[in-house]
Design a protein around this motif. Structure first.
Motif, PDB file in Angstrom:
ATOM      1  N   ALA A 247     -68.466   7.488  -9.703  1.00 57.89           N
ATOM      2  CA  ALA A 247     -67.247   7.504 -10.506  1.00 57.89           C
ATOM      3  C   ALA A 247     -67.384   6.472 -11.618  1.00 57.89           C
ATOM      4  N   GLY A 248     -66.742   6.756 -12.707  1.00 53.12           N
ATOM      5  CA  GLY A 248     -66.748   5.849 -13.835  1.00 53.12           C
ATOM      6  C   GLY A 248     -66.519   6.623 -15.107  1.00 53.12           C
ATOM      7  N   LYS A 249     -66.417   5.900 -16.203  1.00 50.06           N
ATOM      8  CA  LYS A 249     -66.190   6.541 -17.494  1.00 50.06           C
ATOM      9  C   LYS A 249     -67.285   7.562 -17.762  1.00 50.06           C
ATOM     10  N   GLY A 250     -66.863   8.743 -18.189  1.00 50.70           N
ATOM     11  CA  GLY A 250     -67.809   9.815 -18.479  1.00 50.70           C
ATOM     12  C   GLY A 250     -68.042  10.768 -17.325  1.00 50.70           C
ATOM     13  N   THR A 251     -67.581  10.422 -16.140  1.00 48.76           N
ATOM     14  CA  THR A 251     -67.733  11.324 -14.993  1.00 48.76           C
ATOM     15  C   THR A 251     -66.962  12.610 -15.276  1.00 48.76           C
TER      16      THR A 251
END
Length: 162
Positions: free
Chosen positions: A48-52
């Motif tokens: 998970a994280g930005k761009g997922t």
């Protein structure tokens, strides 16, 4: 593209759980959410994280079943661990953006703020104008309903996450 008026609503609620646990319940995409009855399929690495990027499907996906081609697709567009997560969900006629902010609210409690934005994509501006008030009510009701479900989201976490 003829984008219509953007509608946003927000609300806050305090829950009697520590911020780390609330974060795990709300920001980390689980394969299935029983509270919402929605399955999530993460595209690419399962981190998970930005761009997922992810696909969401109503109900539980049975083993081996893949989401249909027209299933709503989303992306995590903002990610500050244990503080902020923002997702954008693309549907054919509209885009929904959800921002969740967490802050400590005393010993073992967390204040959750949810902001939901609806943006129509295409369609008649006249129809959008006529439906504007109804959309404002829908977006606010959706925020209120999500806030009401916060405890259930946290309580569905496995005991190992507690």
């Amino acid at each position: 593209m003829n984008n219509g008026p953007v509608t946003t609503a927000s609300g806050s609620r305090e829950v009697p759980f520590p911020r780390a646990r609330v974060w795990d319940a709300l920001a980390v995409l689980q394969p299935y959410c029983a509270v919402c009855d929605v399955s999530y399929v993460v595209e690419g690495p399962a981190t998970a994280g930005k761009g997922t990027r992810f696909v969401c499907v109503p109900g539980r996906l049975e083993d081996g079943r893949v989401p249909s081609e027209g299933a709503p697709r989303g992306e995590i567009v903002d990610w500050l661990p244990r503080k902020v997560v923002t997702t954008r969900l693309e549907l054919t006629p509209e885009t929904w953006t959800t921002r969740i902010e967490l802050e400590d609210a005393g010993t073992g409690a967390t204040r959750v703020t949810v902001a939901l934005t609806h943006e129509p994509r295409g369609g008649s501006r006249i129809v959008q104008r006529v439906q504007r008030r109804a959309m404002e009510r829908l977006v606010q009701r959706t925020v209120d309903a999500e806030l009401d479900k916060l405890p259930a989201h946290v309580e569905q976490l496995p005991a190992s996450s507690r």
